[in-house]
Design a protein around this motif. Structure first.
Motif, PDB file in Angstrom:
ATOM      1  N   GLY A   1     -76.796  -2.823  14.830  1.00 40.28           N
ATOM      2  CA  GLY A   1     -77.319  -1.804  13.925  1.00 40.28           C
ATOM      3  C   GLY A   1     -77.719  -0.555  14.706  1.00 40.28           C
ATOM      4  N   THR A   2     -78.282  -0.763  15.880  1.00 41.22           N
ATOM      5  CA  THR A   2     -78.685   0.368  16.725  1.00 41.22           C
ATOM      6  C   THR A   2     -77.483   1.250  17.063  1.00 41.22           C
ATOM      7  OG1 THR A   2     -80.343  -1.093  17.686  1.00 41.22           O
ATOM      8  CG2 THR A   2     -79.922   0.957  18.848  1.00 41.22           C
ATOM      9  N   SER A   3     -76.351   0.620  17.422  1.00 42.82           N
ATOM     10  CA  SER A   3     -75.134   1.391  17.725  1.00 42.82           C
ATOM     11  C   SER A   3     -74.715   2.216  16.517  1.00 42.82           C
ATOM     12  CB  SER A   3     -73.978   0.461  18.096  1.00 42.82           C
ATOM     13  OG  SER A   3     -74.340  -0.395  19.137  1.00 42.82           O
TER      14      SER A   3
ATOM     15  N   ASN B   1     -81.846 -12.819  12.565  1.00 39.71           N
ATOM     16  CA  ASN B   1     -82.999 -12.914  11.657  1.00 39.71           C
ATOM     17  C   ASN B   1     -82.779 -12.125  10.358  1.00 39.71           C
ATOM     18  OD1 ASN B   1     -83.316 -10.283  12.630  1.00 39.71           O
ATOM     19  ND2 ASN B   1     -85.522 -10.453  12.875  1.00 39.71           N
ATOM     20  N   LYS B   2     -81.662 -11.408  10.255  1.00 36.59           N
ATOM     21  CA  LYS B   2     -81.417 -10.616   9.041  1.00 36.59           C
ATOM     22  C   LYS B   2     -80.908 -11.523   7.907  1.00 36.59           C
ATOM     23  CE  LYS B   2     -82.563  -7.089  11.353  1.00 36.59           C
ATOM     24  NZ  LYS B   2     -82.451  -5.719  11.745  1.00 36.59           N
ATOM     25  N   GLN B   3     -80.798 -10.948   6.697  1.00 36.92           N
ATOM     26  CA  GLN B   3     -80.373 -11.753   5.541  1.00 36.92           C
ATOM     27  C   GLN B   3     -79.035 -12.442   5.811  1.00 36.92           C
ATOM     28  OE1 GLN B   3     -81.681  -8.738   5.481  1.00 36.92           O
ATOM     29  NE2 GLN B   3     -82.663  -8.229   3.543  1.00 36.92           N
TER      30      GLN B   3
ATOM     31  N   GLU C   1     -79.528   6.626   5.972  1.00 38.49           N
ATOM     32  CA  GLU C   1     -80.424   5.557   5.498  1.00 38.49           C
ATOM     33  C   GLU C   1     -80.318   4.354   6.423  1.00 38.49           C
ATOM     34  OE1 GLU C   1     -79.770   4.446   1.406  1.00 38.49           O
ATOM     35  OE2 GLU C   1     -81.499   3.085   1.361  1.00 38.49           O
ATOM     36  N   ASP C   2     -81.431   3.990   7.035  1.00 41.41           N
ATOM     37  CA  ASP C   2     -81.473   2.780   7.843  1.00 41.41           C
ATOM     38  C   ASP C   2     -81.741   1.606   6.895  1.00 41.41           C
ATOM     39  OD1 ASP C   2     -82.069   0.576   9.361  1.00 41.41           O
ATOM     40  OD2 ASP C   2     -83.255   1.658  10.853  1.00 41.41           O
ATOM     41  N   SER C   3     -80.647   0.979   6.457  1.00 39.84           N
ATOM     42  CA  SER C   3     -80.747  -0.168   5.545  1.00 39.84           C
ATOM     43  C   SER C   3     -80.497  -1.467   6.300  1.00 39.84           C
ATOM     44  CB  SER C   3     -79.752  -0.003   4.396  1.00 39.84           C
ATOM     45  OG  SER C   3     -80.036   1.168   3.679  1.00 39.84           O
ATOM     46  N   CYS C   4     -80.821  -1.450   7.593  1.00 43.23           N
ATOM     47  CA  CYS C   4     -80.598  -2.619   8.445  1.00 43.23           C
ATOM     48  C   CYS C   4     -81.337  -3.849   7.936  1.00 43.23           C
ATOM     49  CB  CYS C   4     -81.015  -2.301   9.871  1.00 43.23           C
ATOM     50  SG  CYS C   4     -79.864  -1.182  10.693  1.00 43.23           S
ATOM     51  N   GLU C   5     -82.414  -3.640   7.164  1.00 40.57           N
ATOM     52  CA  GLU C   5     -83.194  -4.767   6.657  1.00 40.57           C
ATOM     53  C   GLU C   5     -82.969  -4.994   5.167  1.00 40.57           C
ATOM     54  OE1 GLU C   5     -87.289  -4.052   7.718  1.00 40.57           O
ATOM     55  OE2 GLU C   5     -86.828  -3.932   9.851  1.00 40.57           O
ATOM     56  N   ALA C   6     -81.972  -4.316   4.569  1.00 38.29           N
ATOM     57  CA  ALA C   6     -81.956  -4.296   3.102  1.00 38.29           C
ATOM     58  C   ALA C   6     -80.579  -4.487   2.475  1.00 38.29           C
ATOM     59  CB  ALA C   6     -82.577  -2.998   2.607  1.00 38.29           C
TER      60      ALA C   6
HETATM   61  C1  LIG Z   1     -82.596  -4.836  12.823  1.00 31.75           C
HETATM   62  C2  LIG Z   1     -82.871  -3.387  12.692  1.00 31.75           C
HETATM   63  C3  LIG Z   1     -82.063  -2.421  13.302  1.00 31.75           C
HETATM   64  C4  LIG Z   1     -80.881  -2.753  14.172  1.00 31.75           C
HETATM   65  O1  LIG Z   1     -81.118  -3.726  15.076  1.00 31.75           O
HETATM   66  P1  LIG Z   1     -79.969  -4.338  16.011  1.00 31.75           P
HETATM   67  O2  LIG Z   1     -80.669  -5.422  16.718  1.00 31.75           O
HETATM   68  O3  LIG Z   1     -79.524  -3.229  16.901  1.00 31.75           O
HETATM   69  O4  LIG Z   1     -78.852  -4.801  15.146  1.00 31.75           O
HETATM   70  C5  LIG Z   1     -82.341  -1.092  13.058  1.00 31.75           C
HETATM   71  N1  LIG Z   1     -83.363  -0.711  12.292  1.00 31.75           N
HETATM   72  C6  LIG Z   1     -84.164  -1.601  11.687  1.00 31.75           C
HETATM   73  C7  LIG Z   1     -85.258  -1.108  10.809  1.00 31.75           C
HETATM   74  C8  LIG Z   1     -83.954  -2.974  11.892  1.00 31.75           C
HETATM   75  O5  LIG Z   1     -84.779  -3.860  11.311  1.00 31.75           O
END
Ligand SMILES: *Cc1c(COP(=O)(O)O)cnc(C)c1O
Length: 371
Positions: free
Chosen positions: A57-59, A182-184, A153-158
């Motif tokens: 997600g960071t990438s 740990n994500k969905q 939009e950072d929807s990494c948790e949604a």
């Molecule tokens: C998990 C997460 C990311 C991305 O994390 P990665 O470990 O790089 O996949 C980014 N933003 C939020 C808010 C997250 O919870």
């Protein structure tokens, strides 16, 4: 009592195992059709024109910051009550995160505080759907349009959450989902960018693979790029998990409902709130808040001693050591700081049993009476 209840746990069946083994047997492990298949399925799921799979997600967030040309001297309005990556991606490009305080009920950034932070240097707004709760994208897009700002939009948790008919991650210029275990849903490590913008999608495709032109040859590099590719192994896992996502969301809603039932009415314990116009809440974690005089840290220690894994989601980003060095300080964001002192994520995953939840709830109640 020798119990151990983890905070999170991925949901992996024989189908995922077979999909990964099949890739191993194929002899081609990295670039392959499973990645396109995963992207096609994400496109279909979100209704967006493009999906670009990446290795985290960071990438994905970093590529979007670059693709929108955000750099030195620019400001990006975001939240400090999040996982550190959502602000780090701004620092990667020497731009400045400008934090707005949060809404004390949903813990999302407080939309009414955005406008006063806009300056001639503001380039973008980067909202986070924290803990799976979608932000009010209608209000954010209205501000962004008025000021000509980009919205990432950072929807990494949604993934899968829906508010006023819009899936999280699909209302802005671009969105990102993440797939850490740990994500969905998970791909072990991974993420995906979704956007309707042809130019941004093409730039992200190029930059995730060493700056190669999308139609070019392997050793021709048009621009500075990275190796942020998602491998075929990870994509194979993702294809199966995405198919099962509706089931995951349903199960997680049931687990959240049970916590609500078991922890209702405990004095000083605030359960997570979901805004009325949220149609689907795709729960990432279950975070409760302990109001003073309850002491979150002592409660956490007690629960850990009872074999219940729990974590203080989230320490504010602006108070992390290297952010303090950049000039951010305690007192900047009073609501964020207060909430962050009081919140605790409890064990939460698809197959958490009623019996385990009853144990957690009983121990939370004991902790509350002791601390
Ligand atoms: C998990 C997460 C990311 C991305 O994390 P990665 O470990 O790089 O996949 C980014 N933003 C939020 C808010 C997250 O919870």
């Amino acid at each position: 009592m020798e119990r151990k209840i983890p905070l999170a746990r991925p949901d992996i069946t024989e189908e995922e195992i077979e999909a990964v083994v099949e890739v191993l047997r194929s002899g081609v492990l990295s670039i392959g059709p499973r990645v396109q298949e995963f992207e096609e399925r994400i496109k279909k799921f979100t209704g967006r024109r493009h999906a670009v799979a990446v290795n985290s997600g960071t990438s994905g967030l970093h590529l979007l910051i670059r693709a929108y040309g955000i750099g030195e001297g620019d400001e990006v309005i975001t939240t400090s009550f999040s996982f550190v990556a959502s602000a780090n991606c701004i620092l990667f490009e020497r731009a400045r995160p400008v934090f707005v305080d949060i809404d004390p009920s949903t813990y999302n950034l407080d939309v009414s505080l955005i406008e006063e932070k806009i300056t001639p240097r503001t380039k973008a707004i980067l909202p986070v759907d924290v803990f799976g709760h979608p932000v009010d994208m209608e209000a954010i897009m209205e501000i962004a349009r008025r000021y000509g700002l980009v919205v990432i939009e950072d929807s990494c948790e949604a993934i899968g959450s829906k508010r006023r008919g819009k899936l999280a991650g699909t209302a802005g210029d671009a969105g990102v989902y993440a797939f850490y275990p740990n994500k969905q849903m998970t791909t072990a490590e991974g993420g995906v960018i979704v956007t309707d913008d042809d130019r941004v999608a093409e730039l992200c495709r190029s930059m995730r693979s060493q700056g190669r032109a999308v139609t070019g040859t392997w050793l021709h590099h048009e621009r500075l790029g990275y190796n942020y590719r998602m491998s075929k192994l990870h994509a194979a896992l993702g294809v199966v998990q995405l198919k099962r996502l509706p089931e995951f969301i349903r199960r997680r809603q049931e687990v959240a409902n049970r916590y609500r039932e078991l922890l209702a009415g405990v004095e000083g314990v605030v359960l997570p709130a979901v805004a009325e116009d949220v149609e689907v809440m795709s729960w990432f974690v279950y975070v409760v808040r302990f109001l003073p005089p309850l002491n979150r840290d002592r409660i956490m220690e007690y629960l850990l001693s009872r074999g219940i894994e729990c974590k203080p989601y989230f320490p504010p980003i602006h108070l992390q050591p290297f952010y303090r060095e950049l000039g951010y300080r305690e007192g900047d964001l009073p609501v964020t700081e207060e909430v962050a002192r009081q919140t605790l994520a409890l064990p939460f995953y698809n197959h958490l049993t009623r019996e385990e939840q009853e144990y957690v709830a009983e121990e939370v109640k004991k902790a509350v009476s002791l601390c």
